[in-house]
Design an enzyme around this catalytic site. Structure first.
Site, PDB file in Angstrom:
ATOM      1  N   ARG A   1       0.858  -1.185   0.000  1.00  0.00           N
ATOM      2  CA  ARG A   1       0.000   0.000   0.000  1.00  0.00           C
ATOM      3  C   ARG A   1       0.893   1.234   0.000  1.00  0.00           C
ATOM      4  O   ARG A   1       1.704   1.414   0.906  1.00  0.00           O
ATOM      5  CB  ARG A   1      -0.922  -0.009   1.222  1.00  0.00           C
ATOM      6  CG  ARG A   1      -1.789   1.234   1.326  1.00  0.00           C
ATOM      7  CD  ARG A   1      -2.761   1.186   2.494  1.00  0.00           C
ATOM      8  NE  ARG A   1      -3.424   2.469   2.604  1.00  0.00           N
ATOM      9  CZ  ARG A   1      -3.334   3.297   3.642  1.00  0.00           C
ATOM     10  NH1 ARG A   1      -2.604   2.958   4.700  1.00  0.00           N
ATOM     11  NH2 ARG A   1      -3.955   4.453   3.650  1.00  0.00           N
TER      12      ARG A   1
ATOM     13  N   HIS B   1      -2.741  11.074   1.021  1.00  0.00           N
ATOM     14  CA  HIS B   1      -2.231  10.763   2.351  1.00  0.00           C
ATOM     15  C   HIS B   1      -1.603  12.050   2.913  1.00  0.00           C
ATOM     16  O   HIS B   1      -0.414  12.086   3.243  1.00  0.00           O
ATOM     17  CB  HIS B   1      -1.223   9.611   2.301  1.00  0.00           C
ATOM     18  CG  HIS B   1      -1.032   8.916   3.613  1.00  0.00           C
ATOM     19  ND1 HIS B   1      -1.112   7.540   3.769  1.00  0.00           N
ATOM     20  CD2 HIS B   1      -0.762   9.400   4.853  1.00  0.00           C
ATOM     21  CE1 HIS B   1      -0.885   7.220   5.028  1.00  0.00           C
ATOM     22  NE2 HIS B   1      -0.665   8.337   5.711  1.00  0.00           N
TER      23      HIS B   1
ATOM     24  N   GLU C   1      -7.404   8.387   6.235  1.00  0.00           N
ATOM     25  CA  GLU C   1      -7.693   8.958   7.548  1.00  0.00           C
ATOM     26  C   GLU C   1      -8.191  10.400   7.490  1.00  0.00           C
ATOM     27  O   GLU C   1      -7.536  11.337   7.971  1.00  0.00           O
ATOM     28  CB  GLU C   1      -6.462   8.866   8.455  1.00  0.00           C
ATOM     29  CG  GLU C   1      -5.996   7.453   8.687  1.00  0.00           C
ATOM     30  CD  GLU C   1      -4.833   7.345   9.670  1.00  0.00           C
ATOM     31  OE1 GLU C   1      -4.523   6.206  10.063  1.00  0.00           O
ATOM     32  OE2 GLU C   1      -4.257   8.391  10.048  1.00  0.00           O
TER      33      GLU C   1
ATOM     34  N   ASN D   1      -7.693   1.546   9.764  1.00  0.00           N
ATOM     35  CA  ASN D   1      -6.417   1.719  10.470  1.00  0.00           C
ATOM     36  C   ASN D   1      -6.702   1.760  11.971  1.00  0.00           C
ATOM     37  O   ASN D   1      -7.555   2.542  12.408  1.00  0.00           O
ATOM     38  CB  ASN D   1      -5.730   3.023  10.061  1.00  0.00           C
ATOM     39  CG  ASN D   1      -5.358   3.070   8.591  1.00  0.00           C
ATOM     40  OD1 ASN D   1      -5.459   2.065   7.874  1.00  0.00           O
ATOM     41  ND2 ASN D   1      -4.907   4.217   8.137  1.00  0.00           N
TER      42      ASN D   1
ATOM     43  N   TYR E   1      -4.807   1.578  16.039  1.00  0.00           N
ATOM     44  CA  TYR E   1      -3.576   1.598  16.824  1.00  0.00           C
ATOM     45  C   TYR E   1      -3.791   1.447  18.329  1.00  0.00           C
ATOM     46  O   TYR E   1      -2.998   0.795  19.000  1.00  0.00           O
ATOM     47  CB  TYR E   1      -2.809   2.900  16.561  1.00  0.00           C
ATOM     48  CG  TYR E   1      -2.217   2.961  15.179  1.00  0.00           C
ATOM     49  CD1 TYR E   1      -1.021   2.323  14.887  1.00  0.00           C
ATOM     50  CD2 TYR E   1      -2.872   3.611  14.143  1.00  0.00           C
ATOM     51  CE1 TYR E   1      -0.470   2.348  13.615  1.00  0.00           C
ATOM     52  CE2 TYR E   1      -2.335   3.652  12.863  1.00  0.00           C
ATOM     53  CZ  TYR E   1      -1.140   3.020  12.606  1.00  0.00           C
ATOM     54  OH  TYR E   1      -0.607   3.034  11.344  1.00  0.00           O
TER      55      TYR E   1
ATOM     56  N   GLU F   1      -3.757  -0.351   8.030  1.00  0.00           N
ATOM     57  CA  GLU F   1      -2.615  -0.005   8.878  1.00  0.00           C
ATOM     58  C   GLU F   1      -2.818  -0.597  10.261  1.00  0.00           C
ATOM     59  O   GLU F   1      -3.898  -0.491  10.841  1.00  0.00           O
ATOM     60  CB  GLU F   1      -2.440   1.520   9.051  1.00  0.00           C
ATOM     61  CG  GLU F   1      -1.949   2.264   7.843  1.00  0.00           C
ATOM     62  CD  GLU F   1      -1.754   3.751   8.131  1.00  0.00           C
ATOM     63  OE1 GLU F   1      -1.500   4.116   9.318  1.00  0.00           O
ATOM     64  OE2 GLU F   1      -1.855   4.547   7.185  1.00  0.00           O
TER      65      GLU F   1
END
Length: 467
Positions: free
Chosen positions: A101, A144, A189, A315, A317, A373
């Site tokens: 990606r 991005h 995002e 994504n 985290y 991600e």
């Protein structure tokens, strides 16, 4: 500089390869059609910010503004991927990764008049053609975060016209690169672009007004919606989607106020993006949290925004523990005694599983998902030619287990991308925080494969042998 494959140091030792990492035998991750890859982003790795006609981006401006980025770091050189891309592709292939990606730098491929910059386009054509030659599945993100500075000078994402300029950009890229891209993501995002860029000023362009954030978000999502039919027309064989970062919010107590606070946290972090995409409307609770910030929009905008998706990139985290702020919002209450990464983020794999299963219940039109991600930052050092990133290995194993649990609960998840292929420019944190499964010595640009990458490669080799 020469694309010198010798810049990659292979550290795979018999001892390292013996360490446990592989999922259990009944894991869905052993499926042949479950894609495993790694991800990067243009400004974080490419460098060459003023070469071959590339124009300045908002991150060039922001990172050279004193006090905005840790240690005054910029993406001017980064991982020098613009010159070393051939060796980096060879490294990706050597690890057995099946997907890559990447993102395209908008300022590299178009001039200020919207005309194509052929040298910039040729870079991505060479890169994507090589990836396809090597059998790598290509996921390309159009945006991005590196907005051309000349568009920011005209208002950036606060200006509705930027959404139309993005559609022009998507048109050019999908015409030029058709056939080399397996999956297009319009945005990466949008929460970060809107809130961190326009709401609290932590990211470029550095504005801080929640009303700006909601307006910027609307124009970002409008840009996505305007680009979708363009992508479908120009490159019909590819998948089309968007990538959202999601956050788990948990209440600090079982009180009604704290549970409401956790709900509002997830509204602003998740539903703010997913409701418009999948329900065609902003969540009403968002404007309870941020009263008076409803964005200006035109009739038909939400129909454009909610165009059907082929996939949704997710994504993830960390989680955030919150309590009521005593008014209509929430405040962070960091827990003590929990595992954290170099970023200070709590390691909480269950949050990924819980969010994914929750989305399946909330959104009946939830498209297939790719984890685009997932990873962590640690203070990795090369010792005797090796990088023993033990915490990352444990992190990845537990989060892959959470993905497996979500699949078994009925969520359609088609793949997983490590963040990141290599250490890189970590936005406002500069080069201090290392997310890569490959270590980069920024003074020499030497790449050293970390133990986490060795073990992922070992798993993929074992999986290939099984099928």
């Amino acid at each position: 500089m020469a694309n010198d494959a010798s810049a990659v140091s292979d550290t795979r030792s018999p001892h390292s390869l013996a360490d446990p990492f592989s999922p259990p035998a009944d894991s869905a991750l052993w499926r042949k059609n479950f894609l495993v890859g790694a991800a990067t982003a243009s400004y974080q790795i490419e460098g060459a910010v003023d070469e071959d006609g590339r124009l300045p981006s908002i991150w060039d401006t922001f990172s050279t503004t004193p006090g905005k980025v840790l240690a005054g770091d910029t993406g001017a050189v980064a991982c020098d991927h613009y010159h070393r891309w051939e060796a980096d592709v060879d490294m990706l292939v050597s690890l057995g990764l099946e997907g890559y990606r990447l993102s395209i730098a908008w300022p590299r491929v178009m001039d200020a008049a919207g005309l194509p910059n052929r040298k910039g386009l040729d870079f991505y054509k060479r890169l994507l053609n090589r990836l396809k030659e090597k059998g790598i599945t290509t996921f390309v993100t159009l945006y991005h975060w590196d907005l051309p500075q000349h568009l920011e000078d005209r208002g950036g994402w606060l200006n509705r016209d930027t959404a139309y300029r993005f559609a022009d950009y998507a048109d050019l890229m999908s015409r030029e690169l058709a056939g080399t891209v397996d999956a297009w993501a319009t945005l990466n995002e949008p929460w970060c672009s809107a809130f961190l860029g326009y709401g609290n000023g932590h990211h470029a362009p550095g504005l801080a007004d929640v009303g700006f954030a909601t307006q910027a978000m609307h124009h970002l999502l409008l840009a996505h919606g305007l680009a979708m039919p363009v992508l479908r027309t120009n490159d019909p064989a590819s998948q089309k989607g968007i990538v959202a970062n999601i956050g788990r919010g948990t209440p600090n107590s079982d009180s009604t106020a704290d549970r409401r606070a956790a709900h509002l946290f997830e509204v602003q972090h998740n539903a703010w993006i997913l409701d418009p995409l999948l329900k065609g409307a902003y969540p009403r609770d968002l404007f309870e949290l941020w009263p008076g910030t409803e964005p200006l929009m035109l009739d038909g905008d939400m129909q454009t925004v909610s165009a059907p998706l082929d996939f949704l990139g997710i994504n993830y985290y960390f989680r955030t523990n919150v309590s009521s702020d005593g008014a209509h919002g929430f405040r962070d209450v960091p827990l003590e005694g929990v595992e954290r990464t170099q970023m200070g983020w709590e390691v909480f794999p269950d949050g990924l599983r819980d969010l994914l299963t929750g989305f399946k219940s909330t959104y009946h039109n939830l498209p297939p998902i790719y984890i685009t991600e997932n990873g962590m930052a640690s203070d990795d050092k090369v010792i005797d030619g090796h990088v023993d990133d033990t915490q990352r290995i444990s992190f990845l194993k537990r989060h892959l287990a959470a993905v497996d649990q979500a699949i078994k609960a009925g969520v359609e998840i088609r793949g997983y991308f490590l963040w990141s292929l290599m250490d890189n420019f970590e936005w406002a944190f500069g080069y201090e925080r290392r997310f890569g499964v490959v270590h980069v010595d920024y003074s020499t640009q030497k790449r050293t494969v970390k133990r986490s990458a060795e073990l992922v490669a070992k798993f993929l080799k074992e999986r290939k042998a099984r099928v």
